[in-house]
Design an enzyme around this catalytic site. Structure first.
Site, PDB file in Angstrom:
ATOM      1  N   GLU A 129       0.853  -1.092  -0.139  1.00 31.24           N
ATOM      2  CA  GLU A 129      -0.071   0.147   0.111  1.00 31.24           C
ATOM      3  C   GLU A 129       1.004   1.263   0.038  1.00 31.24           C
ATOM      4  O   GLU A 129       2.123   1.432   0.657  1.00 31.24           O
ATOM      5  CB  GLU A 129      -1.074  -0.087   1.317  1.00 31.24           C
ATOM      6  CG  GLU A 129      -2.034   1.165   1.526  1.00 31.24           C
ATOM      7  CD  GLU A 129      -2.739   1.760   0.197  1.00 31.24           C
ATOM      8  OE1 GLU A 129      -2.363   2.561  -0.336  1.00 31.24           O
ATOM      9  OE2 GLU A 129      -3.631   0.879  -0.086  1.00 31.24           O
ATOM     10  N   ASP A 145      -8.738   1.028  -7.285  1.00 24.98           N
ATOM     11  CA  ASP A 145      -9.147   2.223  -7.510  1.00 24.98           C
ATOM     12  C   ASP A 145      -9.994   2.026  -9.259  1.00 24.98           C
ATOM     13  O   ASP A 145      -9.164   1.418 -10.000  1.00 24.98           O
ATOM     14  CB  ASP A 145      -8.297   3.227  -7.902  1.00 24.98           C
ATOM     15  CG  ASP A 145      -7.503   3.716  -6.241  1.00 24.98           C
ATOM     16  OD1 ASP A 145      -8.311   4.168  -5.594  1.00 24.98           O
ATOM     17  OD2 ASP A 145      -6.029   3.126  -6.341  1.00 24.98           O
ATOM     18  N   ASP A 203       4.882   1.036  -4.421  1.00 26.72           N
ATOM     19  CA  ASP A 203       4.076   0.499  -5.558  1.00 26.72           C
ATOM     20  C   ASP A 203       4.227  -1.129  -5.597  1.00 26.72           C
ATOM     21  O   ASP A 203       5.256  -1.371  -5.916  1.00 26.72           O
ATOM     22  CB  ASP A 203       4.775   1.142  -6.818  1.00 26.72           C
ATOM     23  CG  ASP A 203       3.801   0.976  -8.214  1.00 26.72           C
ATOM     24  OD1 ASP A 203       3.007  -0.148  -8.009  1.00 26.72           O
ATOM     25  OD2 ASP A 203       4.060   1.764  -8.954  1.00 26.72           O
ATOM     26  N   THR A 249     -16.962  -5.393   4.245  1.00 27.09           N
ATOM     27  CA  THR A 249     -16.523  -4.326   4.975  1.00 27.09           C
ATOM     28  C   THR A 249     -17.392  -3.336   5.122  1.00 27.09           C
ATOM     29  O   THR A 249     -18.564  -3.241   4.434  1.00 27.09           O
ATOM     30  CB  THR A 249     -15.422  -3.524   4.126  1.00 27.09           C
ATOM     31  OG1 THR A 249     -15.504  -3.280   2.831  1.00 27.09           O
ATOM     32  CG2 THR A 249     -13.917  -4.413   4.003  1.00 27.09           C
ATOM     33  N   LYS A 250     -17.190  -2.270   5.887  1.00 25.00           N
ATOM     34  CA  LYS A 250     -18.380  -1.055   6.249  1.00 25.00           C
ATOM     35  C   LYS A 250     -18.617  -0.451   4.868  1.00 25.00           C
ATOM     36  O   LYS A 250     -19.838  -0.398   4.522  1.00 25.00           O
ATOM     37  CB  LYS A 250     -17.594  -0.177   7.055  1.00 25.00           C
ATOM     38  CG  LYS A 250     -17.656  -0.380   8.529  1.00 25.00           C
ATOM     39  CD  LYS A 250     -17.267   0.642   9.435  1.00 25.00           C
ATOM     40  CE  LYS A 250     -16.238   0.328  10.324  1.00 25.00           C
ATOM     41  NZ  LYS A 250     -15.259   1.334  10.803  1.00 25.00           N
ATOM     42  N   PHE A 251     -17.420  -0.070   4.086  1.00 21.34           N
ATOM     43  CA  PHE A 251     -17.697   0.615   2.656  1.00 21.34           C
ATOM     44  C   PHE A 251     -18.556  -0.176   1.813  1.00 21.34           C
ATOM     45  O   PHE A 251     -19.531   0.218   1.156  1.00 21.34           O
ATOM     46  CB  PHE A 251     -16.560   0.913   2.076  1.00 21.34           C
ATOM     47  CG  PHE A 251     -16.512   0.889   0.634  1.00 21.34           C
ATOM     48  CD1 PHE A 251     -16.360   2.138   0.089  1.00 21.34           C
ATOM     49  CD2 PHE A 251     -15.929   0.016  -0.082  1.00 21.34           C
ATOM     50  CE1 PHE A 251     -16.522   2.193  -1.260  1.00 21.34           C
ATOM     51  CE2 PHE A 251     -15.863  -0.167  -1.427  1.00 21.34           C
ATOM     52  CZ  PHE A 251     -16.214   1.161  -1.960  1.00 21.34           C
ATOM     53  N   GLU A 252     -18.398  -1.667   1.782  1.00 27.24           N
ATOM     54  CA  GLU A 252     -18.993  -2.276   0.857  1.00 27.24           C
ATOM     55  C   GLU A 252     -20.609  -2.630   1.374  1.00 27.24           C
ATOM     56  O   GLU A 252     -21.322  -2.832   0.352  1.00 27.24           O
ATOM     57  CB  GLU A 252     -18.362  -3.729   0.960  1.00 27.24           C
ATOM     58  CG  GLU A 252     -18.729  -4.843  -0.003  1.00 27.24           C
ATOM     59  CD  GLU A 252     -18.211  -6.051  -0.342  1.00 27.24           C
ATOM     60  OE1 GLU A 252     -17.278  -6.287   0.683  1.00 27.24           O
ATOM     61  OE2 GLU A 252     -18.464  -7.006  -0.901  1.00 27.24           O
ATOM     62  N   LYS A 299     -13.230   7.515 -15.221  1.00 21.65           N
ATOM     63  CA  LYS A 299     -13.258   8.171 -16.601  1.00 21.65           C
ATOM     64  C   LYS A 299     -12.612   7.432 -17.692  1.00 21.65           C
ATOM     65  O   LYS A 299     -11.455   6.901 -17.347  1.00 21.65           O
ATOM     66  CB  LYS A 299     -12.683   9.864 -16.393  1.00 21.65           C
ATOM     67  CG  LYS A 299     -13.452  10.630 -15.482  1.00 21.65           C
ATOM     68  CD  LYS A 299     -12.823  11.819 -15.199  1.00 21.65           C
ATOM     69  CE  LYS A 299     -13.666  12.866 -14.496  1.00 21.65           C
ATOM     70  NZ  LYS A 299     -12.774  13.721 -14.062  1.00 21.65           N
TER      71      LYS A 299
HETATM   72  C1  LIG Z   1     -10.059   1.996  -3.507  1.00 20.17           C
HETATM   73  S1  LIG Z   1      -8.656   1.683  -2.319  1.00 20.17           S
HETATM   74  C2  LIG Z   1      -9.357   0.086  -1.814  1.00 20.17           C
HETATM   75  C3  LIG Z   1      -8.723  -0.414  -0.608  1.00 20.17           C
HETATM   76  C4  LIG Z   1      -9.051  -1.781   0.181  1.00 20.17           C
HETATM   77  N1  LIG Z   1      -8.619  -2.864  -0.612  1.00 20.17           N
HETATM   78  C5  LIG Z   1     -10.501  -2.006   0.238  1.00 20.17           C
HETATM   79  O1  LIG Z   1     -11.047  -2.830  -0.188  1.00 20.17           O
HETATM   80  O2  LIG Z   1     -11.239  -1.091   1.159  1.00 20.17           O
HETATM   81  C6  LIG Z   1      -7.242   1.167  -3.465  1.00 20.17           C
HETATM   82  C7  LIG Z   1      -6.119   1.213  -2.631  1.00 20.17           C
HETATM   83  O3  LIG Z   1      -5.107   0.789  -3.460  1.00 20.17           O
HETATM   84  C8  LIG Z   1      -3.742   1.601  -3.524  1.00 20.17           C
HETATM   85  N2  LIG Z   1      -2.959   1.210  -4.678  1.00 20.17           N
HETATM   86  C9  LIG Z   1      -3.467   1.662  -5.781  1.00 20.17           C
HETATM   87  N3  LIG Z   1      -2.542   1.080  -6.552  1.00 20.17           N
HETATM   88  C10 LIG Z   1      -1.470   0.791  -5.732  1.00 20.17           C
HETATM   89  C11 LIG Z   1      -0.151   0.043  -6.127  1.00 20.17           C
HETATM   90  N4  LIG Z   1       0.385  -0.056  -7.542  1.00 20.17           N
HETATM   91  N5  LIG Z   1       0.715  -0.559  -5.383  1.00 20.17           N
HETATM   92  C12 LIG Z   1       0.231  -0.258  -3.911  1.00 20.17           C
HETATM   93  N6  LIG Z   1      -1.149   0.191  -3.661  1.00 20.17           N
HETATM   94  C13 LIG Z   1      -1.791   0.795  -4.500  1.00 20.17           C
HETATM   95  C14 LIG Z   1      -4.260   3.044  -3.158  1.00 20.17           C
HETATM   96  O4  LIG Z   1      -3.509   3.689  -2.596  1.00 20.17           O
HETATM   97  C15 LIG Z   1      -5.605   2.710  -2.494  1.00 20.17           C
HETATM   98  O5  LIG Z   1      -5.468   2.629  -1.146  1.00 20.17           O
END
Ligand SMILES: C[S@@+](CC[C@H](N)C(=O)[O-])C[C@H]1O[C@@H](n2cnc3c(N)ncnc32)[C@H](O)[C@@H]1O
Length: 244
Positions: A102, A152, A129, A223-226, A156
């Site tokens: 993360e 993510d 990354d 999860t809470k969000f889901e 768009k």
């Molecule tokens: C929309 S959030 C979802 C987080 C979590 N998996 C959840 O289910 O709630 C996506 C996460 O992926 C991370 N992320 C995106 N690309 C990444 C990468 N290449 N390496 C590490 N983290 C990454 C972002 O920082 C973000 O926190």
């Protein structure tokens, strides 16, 4: 192909004659570094648990047995957010190692806090990354599984290229999986769910574990969000593919 830099400066040509920015275009990243406040609790967790559970990123191969202090099947998680699902799953599966990437600092602090609260010994975090971690730290055939939950969506059209689940990354993930290893992705954005299904189906090293989308495996918590989304009538799609 579009412009790679906006600087207006002409880079010096490489020995082959092509400008370096054409030969080595800047990699497209799947994330932007979000601003976000690290709470006092998360900062304390960094201090208390960081030395034991954070692995520094390094462009050299990682010895997984040494990093976890044991040999065990290792699951890579890409983008764990605040680590809610990660901590839940690691608690359910103490016999597995979880290598979790993360880039968002408060998220890393939040997972460290959960590690301390739930005494989870089987998680290691690389705050970097995940694509570079795969490229430089992990050997072929070293993973028993990969989790990518709610990556993510980059809604768009002009941002779709930033999505993680695309053929080159999926080929890389497949190459890092052991035989029998799996990739589990979940999303609440239907066009991305379709893309996941298409891209994973097109990777010759992988087979779908079911027809089309999978039922949510028991280990992945709501999860809470889901939960909030489901209550609003939004869909969630899981895909689980295996390397044979
Ligand atoms: C929309 S959030 C979802 C987080 C979590 N998996 C959840 O289910 O709630 C996506 C996460 O992926 C991370 N992320 C995106 N690309 C990444 C990468 N290449 N390496 C590490 N983290 C990454 C972002 O920082 C973000 O926190």
């Amino acid at each position: 192909m579009g412009r790679v830099t906006d600087t207006g400066n002409s880079p010096a040509p490489s020995p082959s004659g092509a400008p370096d920015h054409i030969q080595h275009p800047r990699a497209i990243r799947s994330f932007v570094r979000r601003a976000g406040r690290t709470t006092i609790g998360q900062a304390k967790a960094f201090e208390q648990w960081g030395p034991r559970f954070l692995l520094p990123y390094s462009a050299t191969p990682l010895d997984l047995a040494q990093a976890f202090g044991r040999e065990a099947p290792t699951i890579l998680e890409i983008g764990f957010g605040m680590g809610e699902a990660t901590a839940h799953i690691a608690g359910l599966m103490p016999e597995k190692n979880f290598l979790c990437c993360e880039v968002h600092e408060p998220g890393v602090g939040a997972l460290l806090k959960r590690i301390g609260e739930h005494e989870l010994a089987n998680i290691r975090i690389v705050q970097h990354d995940a694509v570079e971690v795969l490229d430089h730290m992990l050997a072929p055939d070293c993973l028993a599984g990969v989790h990518v939950f709610f990556p993510d969506p980059w809604h768009k059209l002009r941002h779709n290229k930033r999505r993680l689940i695309q053929p080159p990354l999926v080929a890389k993930l497949a190459a890092h999986l052991q035989r029998g290893g799996y990739i589990h992705c979940a999303t609440d954005w239907e066009p991305y769910a379709q893309q996941m299904l298409e891209v994973l189906s097109a990777e010759p090293a992988l087979q779908n574990t079911t027809q089309g989308f999978a039922a949510r495996p028991d280990y992945r918590p709501l999860t809470k969000f889901e939960n909030r989304g489901l209550k609003l009538g939004h869909g969630v799609w899981d895909v689980v593919f295996r390397k044979s």
